[in-house]
Write a protein that holds these residues in place. Structure first.
Motif, short mmCIF file in Angstrom:
data_model
loop_
_atom_site.label_atom_id
_atom_site.label_comp_id
_atom_site.label_asym_id
_atom_site.label_seq_id
_atom_site.Cartn_x
_atom_site.Cartn_y
_atom_site.Cartn_z
N PHE A 1 18.74 -26.97 -85.18
CA PHE A 1 18.86 -27.55 -84.04
C PHE A 1 19.94 -27.12 -83.21
O PHE A 1 20.04 -27.20 -82.01
CB PHE A 1 19.04 -29.10 -84.55
N ALA A 2 20.88 -26.66 -84.08
CA ALA A 2 22.20 -26.09 -83.38
C ALA A 2 21.90 -24.95 -82.39
O ALA A 2 22.09 -24.83 -81.27
CB ALA A 2 23.29 -25.48 -84.12
N ARG A 3 20.71 -24.04 -82.83
CA ARG A 3 20.22 -23.19 -82.18
C ARG A 3 19.39 -23.70 -80.86
O ARG A 3 19.48 -23.10 -79.84
CB ARG A 3 19.41 -22.22 -82.94
N LEU A 4 18.72 -24.72 -81.13
CA LEU A 4 18.02 -25.47 -79.81
C LEU A 4 18.88 -25.87 -78.96
O LEU A 4 18.82 -25.58 -77.72
CB LEU A 4 17.17 -26.49 -80.47
N HIS A 5 19.96 -26.34 -79.40
CA HIS A 5 20.99 -27.27 -78.66
C HIS A 5 21.64 -25.97 -77.59
O HIS A 5 21.72 -26.16 -76.22
CB HIS A 5 22.33 -27.72 -79.26
N ALA A 6 21.90 -24.92 -78.34
CA ALA A 6 22.44 -23.60 -77.58
C ALA A 6 21.35 -22.99 -76.41
O ALA A 6 21.66 -22.98 -75.41
CB ALA A 6 22.80 -22.52 -78.34
N GLU A 7 20.04 -23.05 -76.76
CA GLU A 7 19.18 -22.34 -75.82
C GLU A 7 19.09 -23.67 -74.67
O GLU A 7 18.90 -23.10 -73.59
CB GLU A 7 17.72 -22.55 -76.44
N LEU A 8 19.10 -24.91 -74.91
CA LEU A 8 19.10 -26.18 -73.88
C LEU A 8 20.27 -25.41 -72.84
O LEU A 8 20.31 -25.50 -71.65
CB LEU A 8 19.38 -27.14 -74.39
N ALA A 9 21.54 -25.52 -73.42
CA ALA A 9 22.74 -25.11 -72.85
C ALA A 9 22.66 -23.89 -71.83
O ALA A 9 23.01 -23.99 -70.60
CB ALA A 9 24.19 -25.15 -73.61
N THR A 10 21.96 -22.86 -72.35
CA THR A 10 21.96 -21.78 -71.59
C THR A 10 20.67 -21.75 -70.47
O THR A 10 21.04 -21.10 -69.24
CB THR A 10 21.19 -20.41 -72.51
N HIS A 11 19.73 -22.57 -70.71
CA HIS A 11 18.77 -22.77 -69.72
C HIS A 11 18.94 -23.81 -68.77
O HIS A 11 18.58 -23.75 -67.50
CB HIS A 11 17.41 -22.94 -70.25
N PHE A 12 19.78 -24.79 -69.17
CA PHE A 12 20.08 -25.76 -68.23
C PHE A 12 21.78 -26.05 -67.89
O PHE A 12 22.35 -26.92 -68.34
CB PHE A 12 19.40 -27.03 -68.57
N PRO A 13 22.27 -24.76 -67.40
CA PRO A 13 23.78 -25.06 -67.13
C PRO A 13 24.48 -26.27 -66.33
O PRO A 13 25.39 -26.86 -66.98
CB PRO A 13 24.10 -23.53 -66.67
N LEU A 14 23.54 -26.45 -65.39
CA LEU A 14 24.25 -27.57 -64.24
C LEU A 14 24.04 -29.15 -64.94
O LEU A 14 25.11 -29.69 -64.82
CB LEU A 14 23.58 -27.76 -63.03
N LEU A 15 23.10 -29.08 -65.76
CA LEU A 15 22.97 -30.40 -66.67
C LEU A 15 24.13 -30.61 -67.64
O LEU A 15 24.62 -31.64 -67.58
CB LEU A 15 21.62 -30.43 -67.27
N HIS A 16 24.21 -29.45 -68.38
CA HIS A 16 25.62 -29.49 -69.37
C HIS A 16 27.04 -29.56 -68.61
O HIS A 16 27.86 -30.08 -69.18
CB HIS A 16 25.43 -28.39 -70.31
N GLU A 17 26.68 -29.04 -67.26
CA GLU A 17 28.19 -29.29 -66.66
C GLU A 17 28.32 -30.59 -66.19
O GLU A 17 29.65 -31.20 -66.29
CB GLU A 17 28.12 -28.15 -65.35
N HIS A 18 27.58 -31.42 -65.36
CA HIS A 18 27.38 -32.27 -64.87
C HIS A 18 27.34 -33.66 -65.55
O HIS A 18 27.72 -34.63 -65.07
CB HIS A 18 26.68 -32.50 -63.74
#
Ligand SMILES: [Zn+2]
Length: 447
Positions: free
Chosen positions: A32-49
């Motif tokens: 799941f940590a790998r999945l979270h990392a993929e999400l952060a890579t592909h959706f950077p603005l979402l993770h920023e805001h």
């Protein structure tokens, strides 16, 4: 977000095999940590805001602050998937996320594309696109991504607890469930955008008979095993009464204009004088149609003697009940006790009530879902329906009266059958339209 980035995001998530298991120790560590990392890579603005709240397990709960303080909206999806049967004849390997042709057009193939990583990407890509445009929603939007939906885990409940403690009473909650379903009804070519407004409750009952047991050379008549067998037969012969819940009547009315002539007449009559006739016809039309009309009772696990030469002192059967809205755990328990009589005792092992019916006719939130669907899927007819399967969203009925279950993706009959089975796939076009749908929904939120 451009097309290729959206497709690559879904492919990246599918390649991480987030198979949930009932025993936590057999879940692949770090997956799941790998999945979270993929999400952060592909959706950077979402993770920023957006603010991320960790509520437990591997679930993610994001808060997107809106401009107004109207009741928030919760968009749900789940990060976990069901296991893959090694023998199943997948056309493309389940976790390779191959992009290739399918009967429905060019598609991303793999476990989770429909259930439910397509929705994860749909929601995240819509948010990412809107953030890139400098958009802020008119009210708070929460994204609740559970990590144990497929094993009926606890992370959705943890999200509900967090929101309740934070004083959040959502305007509506949207989770997986229905789809833009093609070929769902015989003779109807118009796709139906079916939105689940209630789901059946799953309750496990135990039927139990006890006796003296003893040596198999000296059996007494009507021992525990025979009594449980009589009880099981009695349950099988006495189905719960069939009826047509209100959302089904509404579905038939909306479906009627698109149905072939003879069927049109029957469907239009739903809710009226001919309802009993229509209900009987459905109940007789096979297990699937029958399940729409009643609480179903399936006897699943049987147990008795532990050895071939021992008479059971206790015999049990588990009855898996799927309770239709209108019935309750108590009313089904009463039915079972009446039917079983003095053959055996019936007790509740694990209760689960059906979800209350969320408002649809004349409701502003449901109207927003309809308007969004009309914008993105003009060819489809939106309609409420009652879901047979369970989703994480049932937990949210405790804090919200409007819980809707819909994934905005076109799904053929073959695609729907591939869920939890093999050859699960989502078309590239369907994925992109799903992103458009979530974006239109977020844009359409009133202040
Ligand atoms: Zn699912």
């Amino acid at each position: 977000m451009e097309t290729s980035r959206i497709v690559e995001a879904l492919r990246a998530l599918v390649r991480v095999p987030t198979v949930s298991r009932r025993a936590p120790e057999v879940v692949e560590p770090g997956v799941f940590a790998r999945l979270h990392a993929e999400l952060a890579t592909h959706f950077p603005l979402l993770h920023e805001h957006l603010e991320l709240v960790r509520v437990g397990g591997d679930a993610l709960l994001f808060r997107w602050r809106g401009t107004g303080d109207g009741p928030a909206v919760v968009l749900m999806a789940h990060l976990d998937v069901v296991p893959v049967d090694g023998e199943a004849p997948w056309t493309h390997p389940a976790f390779d996320a191959v992009v290739a042709d399918s009967p429905e057009g060019r598609a991303i193939w793999g476990r989770g594309t429909l259930d439910d990583k397509g929705s994860v990407v749909g929601v995240c890509a819509a948010v990412e696109r809107l953030l890139a445009e400098g958009f802020t929603p008119a009210r708070d939007v929460w994204l609740s991504f559970g990590s144990d939906e497929e094993v009926s885990g606890t992370t959705a409940q943890a999200a509900v607890d967090h929101l309740r403690d934070a004083g959040v009473a959502p305007w509506f909650v949207l989770d997986e469930g229905g789809a833009v379903a093609g070929g769902a009804f015989p003779g109807v070519t118009t796709p139906m955008a079916v939105v689940g407004v209630s789901e059946k409750g799953t309750t496990l009952f135990e039927v139990r008979a006890t006796g003296r047991g003893g040596h198999s050379s000296t059996p007494a008549r009507n021992g525990p095993t025979a009594r449980v067998a009589r009880a099981v037969l009695a349950i099988d012969r006495a189905p719960m009464p069939a009826r047509l819940p209100a959302p089904a009547v509404e579905l038939f009315h909306r479906l009627a204009p698109h149905a072939p002539a003879p069927l049109r007449v029957a469907l239009s009559a739903a809710g009226g004088r001919l309802t009993p006739l229509l209900t009987r016809a459905l109940a007789a039309a096979g297990p699937e149609a029958a399940a729409l009309t009643r609480t179903t009772l399936a006897t699943t696990m049987l147990s008795g003697s532990p050895a071939p030469n021992v008479i059971a002192s206790t015999a049990t059967a588990v009855v898996n009940a799927r309770i239709l809205v209108g019935d309750t755990v108590a009313s089904v328990h009463d039915h079972l006790r009446r039917v079983v009589g003095d053959h055996a005792e019936v007790s509740v092992l694990e209760p689960g009530e059906p979800s209350p019916v969320s408002p649809y006719a004349g409701d502003p939130a449901f109207a927003l879902l309809e308007a969004t669907t009309a914008e993105v899927f003009p060819e489809a007819v939106p309609t409420p329906y009652v879901m047979m399967a369970a989703t994480d969203s049932r937990h949210f009925t405790a804090i919200c009266e409007r819980v809707y279950r819909f994934a905005p993706f076109p799904m053929s009959k073959a695609q729907r059958e591939a869920i939890h089975s093999y050859d699960e796939r989502l078309t590239v076009e369907g994925l992109l339209r799903g992103v458009d749908w979530y974006a239109a929904l977020l844009r359409g939120l009133p202040a």
